[in-house]
Structures are given as C-alpha cells and as structure tokens.
Design a protein around this motif. Structure first.
Motif, short mmCIF file in Angstrom:
data_model
loop_
_atom_site.label_atom_id
_atom_site.label_comp_id
_atom_site.label_asym_id
_atom_site.label_seq_id
_atom_site.Cartn_x
_atom_site.Cartn_y
_atom_site.Cartn_z
N PRO A 264 0.84 -1.20 0.00
CA PRO A 264 0.00 0.00 0.00
C PRO A 264 0.87 1.25 0.00
O PRO A 264 1.95 1.27 0.58
CB PRO A 264 -0.80 -0.10 1.29
CG PRO A 264 -0.03 -1.04 2.15
CD PRO A 264 0.73 -1.95 1.24
N GLU A 265 0.38 2.26 -0.67
CA GLU A 265 1.11 3.52 -0.70
C GLU A 265 1.03 4.18 0.66
O GLU A 265 -0.04 4.25 1.26
CB GLU A 265 0.54 4.44 -1.77
CG GLU A 265 0.79 3.96 -3.18
CD GLU A 265 0.32 4.96 -4.20
OE1 GLU A 265 0.28 6.17 -3.89
OE2 GLU A 265 0.00 4.53 -5.31
N VAL A 266 2.17 4.61 1.13
CA VAL A 266 2.23 5.25 2.44
C VAL A 266 2.19 6.75 2.24
O VAL A 266 2.99 7.31 1.47
CB VAL A 266 3.52 4.84 3.20
CG1 VAL A 266 3.61 5.54 4.53
CG2 VAL A 266 3.57 3.34 3.35
N ALA A 267 1.26 7.40 2.91
CA ALA A 267 1.18 8.86 2.83
C ALA A 267 2.38 9.47 3.53
O ALA A 267 2.77 9.03 4.61
CB ALA A 267 -0.11 9.34 3.46
N THR A 268 2.96 10.45 2.91
CA THR A 268 4.10 11.12 3.52
C THR A 268 3.72 12.56 3.86
O THR A 268 2.96 13.20 3.14
CB THR A 268 5.31 11.13 2.57
OG1 THR A 268 4.94 11.76 1.35
CG2 THR A 268 5.77 9.72 2.27
N ALA A 269 4.25 13.03 4.95
CA ALA A 269 4.00 14.41 5.37
C ALA A 269 5.06 15.31 4.75
O ALA A 269 6.20 14.90 4.54
CB ALA A 269 4.05 14.51 6.89
N ARG A 270 4.67 16.49 4.43
CA ARG A 270 5.64 17.45 3.92
C ARG A 270 5.23 18.84 4.38
O ARG A 270 4.07 19.12 4.63
CB ARG A 270 5.75 17.40 2.41
CG ARG A 270 4.47 17.72 1.71
CD ARG A 270 4.64 17.61 0.22
NE ARG A 270 3.34 17.77 -0.40
CZ ARG A 270 3.15 18.07 -1.65
NH1 ARG A 270 4.18 18.20 -2.44
NH2 ARG A 270 1.95 18.20 -2.14
N LYS A 271 6.21 19.70 4.48
CA LYS A 271 5.96 21.07 4.90
C LYS A 271 5.76 21.94 3.66
O LYS A 271 6.50 21.81 2.68
CB LYS A 271 7.13 21.61 5.72
CG LYS A 271 7.26 20.94 7.06
CD LYS A 271 8.35 21.59 7.88
CE LYS A 271 8.42 20.93 9.25
NZ LYS A 271 9.40 21.61 10.12
N VAL A 272 4.74 22.76 3.73
CA VAL A 272 4.46 23.68 2.63
C VAL A 272 4.64 25.09 3.17
O VAL A 272 3.91 25.52 4.08
CB VAL A 272 3.01 23.49 2.11
CG1 VAL A 272 2.71 24.50 1.01
CG2 VAL A 272 2.79 22.07 1.64
N PRO A 273 5.61 25.83 2.63
CA PRO A 273 5.82 27.18 3.12
C PRO A 273 4.66 28.11 2.73
O PRO A 273 4.10 27.99 1.66
CB PRO A 273 7.13 27.62 2.46
CG PRO A 273 7.27 26.74 1.28
CD PRO A 273 6.56 25.47 1.59
N ILE A 274 4.31 29.01 3.66
CA ILE A 274 3.24 29.97 3.41
C ILE A 274 3.90 31.35 3.32
O ILE A 274 4.57 31.79 4.25
CB ILE A 274 2.20 29.95 4.54
CG1 ILE A 274 1.58 28.55 4.64
CG2 ILE A 274 1.13 31.00 4.31
CD1 ILE A 274 0.66 28.39 5.82
N GLY A 275 3.71 31.97 2.17
CA GLY A 275 4.31 33.29 1.96
C GLY A 275 3.52 34.39 2.65
O GLY A 275 2.33 34.27 2.89
N LYS A 276 4.22 35.46 2.99
CA LYS A 276 3.57 36.61 3.60
C LYS A 276 3.12 37.53 2.48
O LYS A 276 3.85 37.79 1.55
CB LYS A 276 4.53 37.35 4.52
CG LYS A 276 4.97 36.52 5.70
CD LYS A 276 5.94 37.29 6.55
CE LYS A 276 6.43 36.42 7.68
NZ LYS A 276 7.43 37.09 8.50
N GLY A 277 1.95 37.99 2.57
CA GLY A 277 1.62 38.91 1.53
C GLY A 277 0.25 39.25 1.38
O GLY A 277 -0.50 39.65 0.72
#
Length: 50
Positions: free
Chosen positions: A37-50
């Motif tokens: 089964p495919e394992v879900a991976t966590a990742r960080k998504v940067p949030i820009g200021k603006g």
C-alpha cells in the motif's frame, strides 16, 4: 490428457509480476502477490507573507 481454460480477474492491488501457479495431483494453486500500500508522507508547505 484433456485441456481446459479458465480466466480470473485479479484484485486491483495485485502485482502481476508476483503471480504464480502450480499444478500438483490435479489441484491448481494460484498465488497472487499484492502490491504494498502507498504510504502517505508528510511534507511542509511554506506559506508566503503577503
């Protein structure tokens, strides 16, 4: 010796490279390997200021 033919539908998660069959004493045994089964991976998504 007579010949026969039968078709089977494999489950969606079956790995076609890991299917094998054995005929012994008139009994056909099918082994169907399943894909990992495919394992879900966590990742960080940067949030820009603006």
């Amino acid at each position: 010796m007579s010949r026969s033919r039968r078709a089977f539908r494999l489950p969606a998660d079956a790995d076609p490279a890991r299917v094998s069959a054995d005929l012994k004493d008139g009994v056909l045994t099918l082994l169907v390997g399943r894909a990992a089964p495919e394992v879900a991976t966590a990742r960080k998504v940067p949030i820009g200021k603006g």
